[in-house]
Write an enzyme that holds these catalytic residues in place. Structure first.
Site, PDB file in Angstrom:
ATOM      1  N   ARG A 155      50.864 -25.523   8.468  1.00 50.85           N
ATOM      2  CA  ARG A 155      51.257 -24.925   9.837  1.00 50.85           C
ATOM      3  C   ARG A 155      50.891 -26.144  10.851  1.00 50.85           C
ATOM      4  NH1 ARG A 155      53.580 -27.256  14.407  1.00 50.85           N
ATOM      5  NH2 ARG A 155      54.573 -26.036  15.897  1.00 50.85           N
ATOM      6  N   HIS A 158      48.319 -28.828  16.084  1.00 56.43           N
ATOM      7  CA  HIS A 158      49.600 -29.332  17.424  1.00 56.43           C
ATOM      8  C   HIS A 158      48.552 -27.895  18.235  1.00 56.43           C
ATOM      9  CE1 HIS A 158      50.231 -25.156  15.886  1.00 56.43           C
ATOM     10  NE2 HIS A 158      50.780 -24.468  16.678  1.00 56.43           N
ATOM     11  N   HIS A 160      49.596 -26.241  22.765  1.00 55.36           N
ATOM     12  CA  HIS A 160      51.292 -26.209  23.286  1.00 55.36           C
ATOM     13  C   HIS A 160      50.894 -26.102  24.583  1.00 55.36           C
ATOM     14  CE1 HIS A 160      52.605 -24.685  19.934  1.00 55.36           C
ATOM     15  NE2 HIS A 160      51.460 -23.567  19.497  1.00 55.36           N
ATOM     16  N   GLU A 164      48.826 -19.360  23.375  1.00 56.94           N
ATOM     17  CA  GLU A 164      49.311 -18.854  21.902  1.00 56.94           C
ATOM     18  C   GLU A 164      48.230 -17.833  21.864  1.00 56.94           C
ATOM     19  OE1 GLU A 164      50.390 -21.386  18.812  1.00 56.94           O
ATOM     20  OE2 GLU A 164      48.915 -20.406  17.778  1.00 56.94           O
ATOM     21  N   HIS A 207      45.050 -26.936  18.120  1.00 61.12           N
ATOM     22  CA  HIS A 207      44.649 -25.792  16.404  1.00 61.12           C
ATOM     23  C   HIS A 207      45.786 -26.222  15.725  1.00 61.12           C
ATOM     24  CE1 HIS A 207      47.274 -23.981  19.347  1.00 61.12           C
ATOM     25  NE2 HIS A 207      48.103 -23.799  17.752  1.00 61.12           N
ATOM     26  N   GLU A 232      59.925 -23.296  20.316  1.00 52.96           N
ATOM     27  CA  GLU A 232      59.091 -23.998  19.281  1.00 52.96           C
ATOM     28  C   GLU A 232      59.484 -25.140  19.027  1.00 52.96           C
ATOM     29  OE1 GLU A 232      56.511 -23.747  14.986  1.00 52.96           O
ATOM     30  OE2 GLU A 232      56.311 -22.787  16.903  1.00 52.96           O
TER      31      GLU A 232
END
Length: 464
Positions: A155, A158, A160, A164, A207, A232
């Protein structure tokens, strides 16, 4: 034809509650428990409010080529059979909506969302689907993503704008996060997480996630975010950022200016979830710097190794900031309820519940005569706003296992029976008409789970 044994309501009653737990108007008395009767038709299976959804028996009969009927919106003398078309598969998973209990009333916003209803974003490395307030408007404070990575898949790196929190459903992953602080004004933490483990990444901390090949199929997990508006598809991605920065600026930042060739291979499209080589089994081979020793930087937690506390009726284990220090704004209980058992409510925090296995019934009380009952199955999400009274009941024929995720640093809940037991008895009697004898039997300790075992109905001293 052999039909299963069932409990049927009194023929002259419109109550949907099975007779052996019905009450008359004196709340300290119970009807005698009747003997179960043999169902003689499909109507017997579908036209009463069951303790457990009966469609398993129906499915078996269909498999044997036996004609069956559709569940009907009939409760005693109320309702009428369907005349038009019906999505039977959905009806059979929502019997408490088709013929709601008599106690349901008024209007309550939808608080159920099956992840199978979410749009799934497919990539070469796996997939992701989410649930937020767009799908379930009642969910103002928490949103979720269900993600799957093939072995080795990443993944994309990125960050946010929200915190999370994660729970691993299957497989193992290697996760990394850079947090502010420490001697170098930046602390890197790298960890392996396995089925049943957790991680927590604070808002803004960059992360990455990568599935290991411990399980050849990779990994699947839940991500919870402490904002119902989280989307998302609006994540801040590394490639998406750098491709929109002039190369000469990147060269100055990485001190290669005027040479911009190192940045010629940055993808023009975001990677999001993409295939890669699985990480080394030895995590130490991949550490650029040693992991921190301060627990406040331990952003993963081996929840799978925590022993649950056993209660009559099931088990519970909790992870919050007291045990998982880094998890400052999200707490969880992993709950298992035996057949027929129930779990009560949490007073002040938004609750996001996910059914891991089994079948559940939840009634949500929203005050002002408003209450609604929904049925839940594995993969379904329930959202409970703060202070809304509710219970979770196991209506299946196997243990019910689910997650209760709360937006809080410390997990708290309330026992209805303890509340009534510790309140002055005259106040309780004035409200509910309970006898002194009945109130005296209520446990003064908090009942985390209430067992589904039937009481000895020959004694007035037994309690529900």
């Amino acid at each position: 034809m052999d039909y299963p044994r069932i409990y049927k309501p009194d023929s002259d009653s419109d109550d949907t509650t099975p007779a052996f737990i019905s009450r008359d108007r004196r709340p300290d008395r119970y009807y005698d428990k009747p003997e179960p009767v043999s169902a003689t038709s499909d109507d017997d299976l579908f036209n009463f409010h069951p303790l457990r959804p009966p469609f398993q028996a129906r499915d078996q009969k269909r498999a044997n080529g036996i004609q069956t009927t559709t569940p009907q919106p009939v409760r005693g003398k109320y309702g009428a059979p369907l005349l038009g078309p019906e999505n039977v598969a959905l009806v059979e998973q929502n019997l408490d909506l088709l013929r709601p209990p008599k106690t349901d009333s008024g209007s309550v916003m939808n608080f159920k969302w099956p992840f199978s209803f979410s749009h799934n974003r497919l990539t070469e490395g796996g997939w992701a689907r989410h649930q937020n307030e767009k799908q379930m408007p009642i969910a103002k404070d928490l949103a979720a993503v269900n993600m799957r990575l093939k072995a080795g898949a990443i993944r994309e790196m990125h960050w946010h704008v929200t915190n999370e929190w994660a729970y691993v459903l299957k497989g193992s992953l290697r996760v990394s996060v850079l947090a502010p602080g420490g001697e170098n004004e930046g602390v890197m933490y790298v960890a392996d997480v396995n089925e049943g483990d957790l991680w927590y990444f604070p808002a803004g901390d960059p992360h990455s996630l990568q599935a290991k090949d411990t399980n050849p199929e990779g990994a699947e997990f839940l991500l919870i975010f402490d904002s119902g508006a989280f989307d998302e598809n609006e994540t801040f991605l590394l490639t998406d950022w750098l491709v929109h920065v002039p190369k000469e600026v990147l060269a100055k930042n990485f001190q290669t200016y005027p040479d911009t060739t190192p940045f010629d291979h940055i993808p023009e499209e975001e990677l999001y979830i993409f295939p890669s080589t699985p990480p080394s089994e030895d995590i130490n081979k991949e550490l650029v710097v040693p992991n921190p020793t301060d627990p406040k930087y331990f952003f993963a937690y081996p929840f799978s190794k925590v022993e649950p506390i056993k209660y009559p009726g099931g088990t519970v284990k909790v992870a919050d900031s007291r045990s998982f220090e880094a998890s400052k704004n999200i707490a969880v209980a992993e709950v298992e309820v035996e057949v027929g058992g129930i779990r009560y409510w949490h007073p002040t925090q938004p609750e996001w519940t996910f059914i891991l296995s089994g079948k559940a019934r939840i009634t949500l009380f929203a005050s002002q005569h408003n209450a609604a009952t929904y049925d839940f199955f594995a993969g379904d999400v329930a959202y409970i706003p703060p202070t809304f009274g509710h219970y979770v009941e196991n209506i299946g024929d196997e243990p019910l296992k689910f997650l209760e995720v709360l937006k809080t640093d410390v997990f708290q809940d309330i026992s209805l029976r303890q509340w009534l037991a510790l309140t002055p008895h005259n106040v309780v009697k004035a409200h509910l008409g309970f006898s002194e004898q009945f109130i005296d039997t209520l446990p003064r300790e908090k009942q985390v789970i209430v067992s589904g075992e039937q009481a000895d109905w020959s004694s007035d001293e037994e309690t529900m």
